[in-house]
Scaffold this motif. Sequence first.
Motif, short mmCIF file in Angstrom:
data_model
loop_
_atom_site.label_atom_id
_atom_site.label_comp_id
_atom_site.label_asym_id
_atom_site.label_seq_id
_atom_site.Cartn_x
_atom_site.Cartn_y
_atom_site.Cartn_z
N THR A 20 0.91 -1.33 -0.11
CA THR A 20 0.05 0.09 0.10
C THR A 20 1.09 1.21 0.01
O THR A 20 0.40 2.37 -0.25
CB THR A 20 -1.02 -0.20 1.29
N GLY A 21 2.06 1.13 0.34
CA GLY A 21 3.04 2.27 0.30
C GLY A 21 3.67 2.38 -0.89
O GLY A 21 3.30 2.92 -1.93
N SER A 22 4.75 1.65 -1.12
CA SER A 22 5.88 1.91 -2.07
C SER A 22 5.12 1.31 -3.57
O SER A 22 5.27 1.93 -4.51
CB SER A 22 7.11 1.51 -1.86
N ILE A 23 4.62 0.19 -3.31
CA ILE A 23 4.17 -0.56 -4.69
C ILE A 23 3.21 0.13 -5.45
O ILE A 23 3.18 0.51 -6.57
CB ILE A 23 3.91 -2.06 -4.45
N ILE A 24 2.10 0.31 -4.80
CA ILE A 24 0.89 1.22 -5.35
C ILE A 24 1.31 2.34 -5.84
O ILE A 24 0.91 3.00 -6.77
CB ILE A 24 -0.30 0.94 -4.26
N PHE A 49 -5.03 -13.18 2.59
CA PHE A 49 -4.50 -11.97 2.49
C PHE A 49 -5.27 -10.82 1.92
O PHE A 49 -5.47 -9.54 2.37
CB PHE A 49 -3.19 -12.03 2.08
N ALA A 50 -5.95 -11.15 0.83
CA ALA A 50 -6.76 -10.10 0.12
C ALA A 50 -7.84 -9.77 0.91
O ALA A 50 -8.26 -8.50 0.94
CB ALA A 50 -7.31 -10.67 -1.33
N ILE A 51 -8.48 -10.61 1.34
CA ILE A 51 -9.80 -10.30 2.29
C ILE A 51 -9.25 -9.68 3.64
O ILE A 51 -9.97 -8.49 4.01
CB ILE A 51 -10.82 -11.51 2.69
N CYS A 52 -8.12 -10.11 4.31
CA CYS A 52 -7.84 -9.56 5.53
C CYS A 52 -7.52 -8.10 5.11
O CYS A 52 -7.48 -7.13 6.04
CB CYS A 52 -6.74 -10.34 6.28
N SER A 53 -6.77 -7.64 3.89
CA SER A 53 -6.52 -6.17 3.84
C SER A 53 -7.74 -5.45 3.67
O SER A 53 -7.47 -4.21 3.97
CB SER A 53 -5.84 -6.18 2.17
N ARG A 56 -7.61 -4.13 7.26
CA ARG A 56 -6.31 -3.58 7.66
C ARG A 56 -5.98 -2.13 7.02
O ARG A 56 -5.17 -1.46 7.27
CB ARG A 56 -5.15 -4.33 7.40
N THR A 57 -6.59 -1.91 5.93
CA THR A 57 -6.28 -0.59 5.16
C THR A 57 -7.49 0.06 4.43
O THR A 57 -8.40 -0.81 4.33
CB THR A 57 -5.13 -0.81 4.09
N ASP A 58 -7.46 1.25 3.99
CA ASP A 58 -8.59 1.79 3.39
C ASP A 58 -8.25 1.79 1.71
O ASP A 58 -8.92 2.56 1.33
CB ASP A 58 -9.20 3.27 3.83
N VAL A 59 -7.29 0.98 1.32
CA VAL A 59 -6.75 1.32 -0.01
C VAL A 59 -7.84 0.59 -0.85
O VAL A 59 -8.11 0.89 -2.06
CB VAL A 59 -5.29 1.00 -0.14
N PHE A 60 -8.19 -0.61 -0.71
CA PHE A 60 -8.92 -1.50 -1.63
C PHE A 60 -10.50 -1.36 -1.31
O PHE A 60 -10.78 -1.45 -0.46
CB PHE A 60 -8.39 -2.94 -1.34
N SER A 61 -11.24 -1.34 -2.54
CA SER A 61 -12.47 -1.36 -2.50
C SER A 61 -12.88 -2.63 -3.11
O SER A 61 -14.33 -2.80 -3.32
CB SER A 61 -13.15 -0.08 -2.98
N ARG A 62 -12.31 -3.31 -3.81
CA ARG A 62 -12.68 -4.42 -4.41
C ARG A 62 -11.81 -5.83 -4.10
O ARG A 62 -10.50 -5.41 -3.94
CB ARG A 62 -12.95 -4.51 -5.77
N GLU A 80 -16.11 -11.17 11.89
CA GLU A 80 -17.47 -10.81 12.38
C GLU A 80 -17.27 -9.66 13.49
O GLU A 80 -18.19 -8.62 13.60
CB GLU A 80 -17.90 -11.81 13.58
N LYS A 81 -16.02 -9.28 14.04
CA LYS A 81 -15.94 -8.31 15.05
C LYS A 81 -15.31 -6.67 14.54
O LYS A 81 -15.15 -6.03 15.34
CB LYS A 81 -14.91 -8.77 16.11
N ASN A 82 -14.49 -7.07 13.33
CA ASN A 82 -13.85 -5.87 12.97
C ASN A 82 -14.64 -5.03 11.56
O ASN A 82 -15.41 -5.70 10.89
CB ASN A 82 -12.34 -6.27 12.55
N ASN A 83 -14.29 -3.95 11.62
CA ASN A 83 -14.74 -3.17 10.59
C ASN A 83 -13.90 -3.11 9.47
O ASN A 83 -12.53 -2.97 9.57
CB ASN A 83 -15.08 -1.79 11.11
N PHE A 84 -14.41 -2.64 8.16
CA PHE A 84 -13.52 -2.36 7.11
C PHE A 84 -12.75 -1.24 7.16
O PHE A 84 -13.29 -0.20 7.75
CB PHE A 84 -14.15 -2.53 5.74
N GLY A 85 -11.62 -1.21 6.50
CA GLY A 85 -10.88 0.16 6.45
C GLY A 85 -11.81 1.32 5.55
O GLY A 85 -11.78 2.28 5.69
N LYS A 86 -12.45 0.59 4.61
CA LYS A 86 -13.17 1.10 3.61
C LYS A 86 -14.07 0.12 3.24
O LYS A 86 -13.90 -0.92 2.74
CB LYS A 86 -12.39 1.77 2.43
#
Length: 154
Positions: A20-24, A49-53, A56-62, A80-86
């Motif tokens: 999410t930092g240097s690569i994107i 990893f894709a779903i967990c992301s 953990r971040t607000d970068v991905f919307s799909r 179940e217990k956590n919210n999406f970054g976005k």
Amino acid sequence: MYKNDSPYTGGADKYLDKLTGSIISAIKAELGAEPEYTAIAGYSIGGLFAICSLYRTDVFSRAVSASGSMWYPSFLEYAEKNNFGKMPSRVYFSLGDREARTRNALLSTVEDKTGKIYDQYKNKGIETTFEMNPGNHFKDADLRLAKGIARILK
């Protein structure tokens, strides 16, 4: 995960930071444009990893999780217990129809747990697909991933 395998030891947060930092950032700089959306896709542990992301971040919307390791200990509870970054707009899950047929008690939960996460996402109003494919975990990995990517691009 097999009897003599080493447990997964982490590294996801470090990789996500790099992605999410240097690569994107480098990709966007090369394109010279801001994309309409940013998506992430992965197969097997990469699907987890894709779903967990999404949390953990607000970068991905799909996201695409093809044969994703939703069996991973405590991930269903985490989801179940956590919210999406976005809040994602589209998510695609797929499994092989024989993936849950294993003697490994942990891996045999993959279909049930994927279905529960799929239901959570549908109930949140996310455009979500869960597709079963013929075969086990290793059959047509590239095709399954490509189908998922095509689905979230529509």
